[in-house]
Design a protein around this motif. Structure first.
Motif, PDB file in Angstrom:
ATOM      1  N   SER A   1       0.883  -1.216   0.000  1.00  9.91           N
ATOM      2  CA  SER A   1       0.060  -0.018  -0.018  1.00  9.91           C
ATOM      3  C   SER A   1       0.990   1.244  -0.084  1.00  9.91           C
ATOM      4  O   SER A   1       0.705   2.216  -0.840  1.00  9.91           O
ATOM      5  N   ASP A   2       2.017   1.314   0.873  1.00 12.87           N
ATOM      6  CA  ASP A   2       2.914   2.616   0.786  1.00 12.87           C
ATOM      7  C   ASP A   2       3.459   2.820  -0.597  1.00 12.87           C
ATOM      8  O   ASP A   2       3.419   3.911  -0.920  1.00 12.87           O
ATOM      9  N   ALA A   3       3.908   1.692  -1.318  1.00  9.29           N
ATOM     10  CA  ALA A   3       4.545   1.978  -2.761  1.00  9.29           C
ATOM     11  C   ALA A   3       3.491   2.381  -3.525  1.00  9.29           C
ATOM     12  O   ALA A   3       3.618   3.357  -4.087  1.00  9.29           O
ATOM     13  N   MET A   4       2.191   1.798  -3.398  1.00 11.77           N
ATOM     14  CA  MET A   4       1.071   2.264  -4.402  1.00 11.77           C
ATOM     15  C   MET A   4       0.788   3.693  -4.174  1.00 11.77           C
ATOM     16  O   MET A   4       0.573   4.591  -5.183  1.00 11.77           O
ATOM     17  N   THR A   5       0.820   4.059  -3.000  1.00 13.82           N
ATOM     18  CA  THR A   5       0.602   5.430  -2.507  1.00 13.82           C
ATOM     19  C   THR A   5       1.673   6.476  -3.216  1.00 13.82           C
ATOM     20  O   THR A   5       1.219   7.520  -3.754  1.00 13.82           O
ATOM     21  N   GLN A   6       2.788   6.228  -3.057  1.00 15.72           N
ATOM     22  CA  GLN A   6       3.790   6.941  -3.787  1.00 15.72           C
ATOM     23  C   GLN A   6       3.604   7.058  -5.390  1.00 15.72           C
ATOM     24  O   GLN A   6       3.944   8.045  -5.811  1.00 15.72           O
ATOM     25  N   ASP A   7       3.139   5.700  -5.813  1.00 15.75           N
ATOM     26  CA  ASP A   7       3.136   5.715  -7.382  1.00 15.75           C
ATOM     27  C   ASP A   7       1.731   6.670  -7.777  1.00 15.75           C
ATOM     28  O   ASP A   7       1.891   7.329  -8.731  1.00 15.75           O
ATOM     29  N   VAL A   8       0.797   6.608  -6.831  1.00 19.08           N
ATOM     30  CA  VAL A   8      -0.261   7.422  -7.201  1.00 19.08           C
ATOM     31  C   VAL A   8       0.115   9.020  -7.120  1.00 19.08           C
ATOM     32  O   VAL A   8      -0.248   9.924  -7.932  1.00 19.08           O
ATOM     33  N   LEU A   9       0.885   9.315  -6.242  1.00 25.18           N
ATOM     34  CA  LEU A   9       1.416  10.703  -5.559  1.00 25.18           C
ATOM     35  C   LEU A   9       1.959  11.104  -6.913  1.00 25.18           C
ATOM     36  O   LEU A   9       2.042  12.267  -7.396  1.00 25.18           O
ATOM     37  N   ILE A  10       3.079  10.474  -7.299  1.00 30.22           N
ATOM     38  CA  ILE A  10       4.062  10.648  -8.382  1.00 30.22           C
ATOM     39  C   ILE A  10       3.088  11.068  -9.890  1.00 30.22           C
ATOM     40  O   ILE A  10       3.464  11.779 -10.463  1.00 30.22           O
ATOM     41  N   SER A  11       2.101  10.116  -9.982  1.00 31.85           N
ATOM     42  CA  SER A  11       1.350  10.047 -11.386  1.00 31.85           C
ATOM     43  C   SER A  11       0.679  11.328 -11.564  1.00 31.85           C
ATOM     44  O   SER A  11       0.446  12.263 -12.262  1.00 31.85           O
ATOM     45  N   GLN A  12       0.099  11.784  -9.859  1.00 28.44           N
ATOM     46  CA  GLN A  12      -0.728  13.143 -10.169  1.00 28.44           C
ATOM     47  C   GLN A  12       0.091  14.288 -10.070  1.00 28.44           C
ATOM     48  O   GLN A  12      -0.314  15.139 -10.731  1.00 28.44           O
ATOM     49  N   ARG A  13       1.258  14.106  -9.556  1.00 31.78           N
ATOM     50  CA  ARG A  13       2.078  15.340  -9.645  1.00 31.78           C
ATOM     51  C   ARG A  13       2.689  15.589 -11.209  1.00 31.78           C
ATOM     52  O   ARG A  13       2.791  16.651 -11.580  1.00 31.78           O
ATOM     53  N   ARG A  14       2.944  14.543 -11.846  1.00 25.26           N
ATOM     54  CA  ARG A  14       3.300  14.592 -13.152  1.00 25.26           C
ATOM     55  C   ARG A  14       2.149  15.332 -13.843  1.00 25.26           C
ATOM     56  O   ARG A  14       2.389  16.102 -14.685  1.00 25.26           O
ATOM     57  N   ARG A  15       1.042  14.759 -13.829  1.00 27.24           N
ATOM     58  CA  ARG A  15      -0.138  15.300 -14.777  1.00 27.24           C
ATOM     59  C   ARG A  15      -0.582  16.746 -14.119  1.00 27.24           C
ATOM     60  O   ARG A  15      -0.953  17.571 -15.036  1.00 27.24           O
ATOM     61  N   ARG A  16      -0.322  17.022 -12.905  1.00 29.08           N
ATOM     62  CA  ARG A  16      -0.607  18.483 -12.608  1.00 29.08           C
ATOM     63  C   ARG A  16       0.166  19.401 -13.209  1.00 29.08           C
ATOM     64  O   ARG A  16      -0.194  20.297 -13.704  1.00 29.08           O
ATOM     65  N   LEU A  17       1.538  19.092 -13.401  1.00 28.50           N
ATOM     66  CA  LEU A  17       2.388  20.024 -14.005  1.00 28.50           C
ATOM     67  C   LEU A  17       2.208  19.992 -15.813  1.00 28.50           C
ATOM     68  O   LEU A  17       2.100  20.967 -16.281  1.00 28.50           O
ATOM     69  N   ILE A  18       1.659  18.729 -16.081  1.00 27.49           N
ATOM     70  CA  ILE A  18       1.451  18.818 -17.566  1.00 27.49           C
ATOM     71  C   ILE A  18       0.268  19.678 -17.806  1.00 27.49           C
ATOM     72  O   ILE A  18       0.407  20.467 -18.869  1.00 27.49           O
ATOM     73  N   VAL A  19      -0.950  19.392 -17.173  1.00 23.60           N
ATOM     74  CA  VAL A  19      -2.087  20.279 -17.317  1.00 23.60           C
ATOM     75  C   VAL A  19      -1.699  21.733 -17.288  1.00 23.60           C
ATOM     76  O   VAL A  19      -2.124  22.623 -18.017  1.00 23.60           O
ATOM     77  N   LYS A  20      -0.880  22.060 -16.180  1.00 28.88           N
ATOM     78  CA  LYS A  20      -0.712  23.565 -15.982  1.00 28.88           C
ATOM     79  C   LYS A  20       0.324  23.990 -17.120  1.00 28.88           C
ATOM     80  O   LYS A  20      -0.226  25.137 -17.862  1.00 28.88           O
ATOM     81  N   ALA A  21       1.262  23.244 -17.482  1.00 29.98           N
ATOM     82  CA  ALA A  21       2.087  23.909 -18.869  1.00 29.98           C
ATOM     83  C   ALA A  21       1.109  23.920 -20.213  1.00 29.98           C
ATOM     84  O   ALA A  21       1.147  24.783 -21.025  1.00 29.98           O
ATOM     85  N   MET A  22       0.218  22.862 -20.459  1.00 31.66           N
ATOM     86  CA  MET A  22      -0.399  22.732 -21.619  1.00 31.66           C
ATOM     87  C   MET A  22      -1.536  23.927 -21.760  1.00 31.66           C
ATOM     88  O   MET A  22      -2.266  24.289 -22.688  1.00 31.66           O
ATOM     89  N   ASN A  23      -1.839  24.448 -20.349  1.00 29.78           N
ATOM     90  CA  ASN A  23      -2.770  25.600 -20.255  1.00 29.78           C
ATOM     91  C   ASN A  23      -2.330  26.993 -20.754  1.00 29.78           C
ATOM     92  O   ASN A  23      -2.940  28.035 -20.880  1.00 29.78           O
TER      93      ASN A  23
END
Length: 507
Positions: free
Chosen positions: A446-468
């Motif tokens: 569960s801890d490793a999956m939580t980190q995977d989710v956080l990293i995925s969210q952070r990547r996409r958050r940056l991409i959304v900000k950039a593409m806007n």
């Protein structure tokens, strides 16, 4: 099965609860076409999605992989272009693969193995709808709210009616075009409607198929202070407590939902009629299912996003009387099992070389009535309302739900179908609960999956900000029609044009 490759028509309805269908015992809802399919088909009484949210559920269904395997965390998760889907596998077996309707693909690949995509999607293809586990206090503006319930009722038109009318029109045209042209390859046509997904609004015709006094209210009420932590978070997600819901509003929402199911059933009837008219019915396997259910006010919960039965259980019918005899299947299976099932239907063999390990298991032993069918569903949820992985094991009569930050849940669905008694707190079930927990700890980190989710969210958050910023290039699918080859055109001899467009052909 015959050695001739069968056609496959896969029909999906969005957010359709198994418990709301007469084939599973609902006394009010009217679905004559689905009921007819069920009478001569294989009906799965305990079918589930593997992640009760639109995009993750569909990614799992398409790939035969659990969300954590493919990064299918939420409704803005990217489905990588190099993950094979059932469309890729069937296309490799010489199938024409087409999609009409919703699949909620996010990212620049909007085909994922489909040779043709006949409509755009009703939902956006970008990464904008991501939860943010780095900021759990802020409620995103795009989250569900209760307006779907408070504003429920009849309408003349809606966004979803525009979409689904187009979806079924193009699906029918695809079938007509198939029989008017060379039938050198079998087809797998996926028709995916957005109803009965909220908002709960439907034309008067469907509203009037139900009388107000026959609409059943929710059976189960759970007070705010008695909700489990995840359910309480879900109520916060869609602002359940921001307004008081009247009995009339709840009744209106359920009535419109039932009407939307009848609308879907009418559309299915149109597809079945087209199969009969074109002579394709006998060699076409029809599969019907949903991506997840809808709580519809049970337990004071709405929409999906939990592993309770109303949210996670889905209808599933396989109809092919020329191939399989009618039966009911009691074992628990999931939509993740559809990829290997479709491939076995297409090839009539179990000897497949998958490009990557498949976590789904073929339903063919169940469909053919043979021994060896599985009785297990594994679920994962990382979307709205989750702040840590929510994990589920459904086996025999039990459902076990584990979350590292929440109390465990264990239900005996055979003796407690409404999931009112959490056996995880019962000393008589301590050994069983311990065994399930041990399995969960061995199966998941569960801890490793939580980190995977956080990293995925952070990547996409940056991409959304950039593409806007600056020039935008939308990923939404743009259907292209070659108008120069449609209807009356001067470069085609008139007799030839009329002849190739007419069905049946004049001999």
């Amino acid at each position: 099965m015959s050695n001739k490759q069968p056609n496959i028509l896969f029909i999906m309805a969005d957010q359709i609860a198994a418990s709301a269908l007469p084939i599973y015992g609902h006394p009010v809802v009217k679905t004559p076409n689905l009921s007819k399919l069920a009478e001569s088909g294989v009906v799965f009484d305990s079918a589930y999605c593997n992640s009760p949210l639109c995009a993750p559920s569909r990614y799992v269904l398409m790939t035969g992989q659990l969300p954590s395997k493919i990064g299918a965390y939420d409704n803005a998760a990217d489905l990588a272009a190099d993950i094979p889907t059932f469309a890729h596998y069937l296309r490799a077996q010489n199938y024409k693969t087409a999609l009409s309707g919703k699949m909620h693909f996010c990212g620049p690949d909007q085909l994922h193995g489909f040779e043709e995509r006949l409509t755009t999607d009703i939902y956006p293809a970008d990464y904008g709808w991501f939860p943010n586990w780095d900021d759990l206090k802020t409620r995103p503006t795009w989250y569900h709210n209760m307006s779907s319930v408070t504003q429920a009722g009849p309408c003349i038109r809606s966004n979803q009616l525009d979409f689904d009318d187009e979806v079924v029109f193009h699906a029918q045209r695809y079938l007509y075009d198939y029989v008017r042209r060379e039938q050198d390859r079998p087809f797998c046509l996926t028709v995916s409607m957005s109803h009965p997904h909220d908002p709960y609004a439907i034309p008067q015709e469907y509203w009037d198929r139900y009388q107000e006094d026959e609409i059943d209210p929710p059976k189960i009420t759970i007070n705010k202070e008695d909700q489990d932590p995840h359910s309480a978070r879900l109520q916060e997600v869609y602002a359940y407590h921001d307004q008081a819901l009247s009995e009339q509003q709840v009744r209106n929402a359920r009535r419109a939902y039932y009407g939307a199911i009848s609308y879907v059933d009418d559309k299915i009837g149109m597809l079945l009629k087209t199969l009969e008219e074109t002579g394709l019915a006998d060699n076409t396997i029809i599969v019907f299912s949903g991506d997840h259910g809808d709580m519809l006010g049970e337990r004071n919960l709405w929409y999906k996003m939990s592993f309770f039965e109303g949210s996670a259980r889905v209808p599933m019918i396989v109809h092919a009387p020329q191939h399989f005899s009618a039966k009911r299947v009691k074992e628990s299976v999931s939509t993740m099992d559809l990829l290997p099932t479709f491939l076995e239907m297409a090839t009539n063999t179990t000897d497949h070389h998958y490009a990557m390990p498949i976590q789904g298991r073929s339903l063919m032993p169940h469909i053919e009535g043979n021994a060896g069918g599985h009785d297990e569903v594994i679920g994962e949820y990382f979307g709205e309302g989750a702040i840590a992985p929510l994990l589920m094991i459904r086996r025999a009569q039990y459902k076990y739900v584990y979350c590292a930050i929440d109390p465990e849940q264990l239900f005996d669905l055979e003796n407690d179908p409404d999931e009112l008694i959490n056996l995880a707190t019962n000393p008589d079930y301590a050994d069983l609960c311990k065994a399930f927990k041990q399995e969960a700890l061995e199966r998941w980190d569960s801890d490793a999956m939580t980190q995977d989710v956080l990293i995925s969210q952070r990547r996409r958050r940056l991409i959304v900000k950039a593409m806007n910023k600056g020039k935008k290039l939308a990923w939404d699918h743009q259907p292209i029609f070659d108008s120069s080859e449609m209807y009356m055109r001067n470069h085609i001899d008139l007799d030839d044009l009329e002849s190739r467009s007419r069905f049946p052909k004049i001999v």
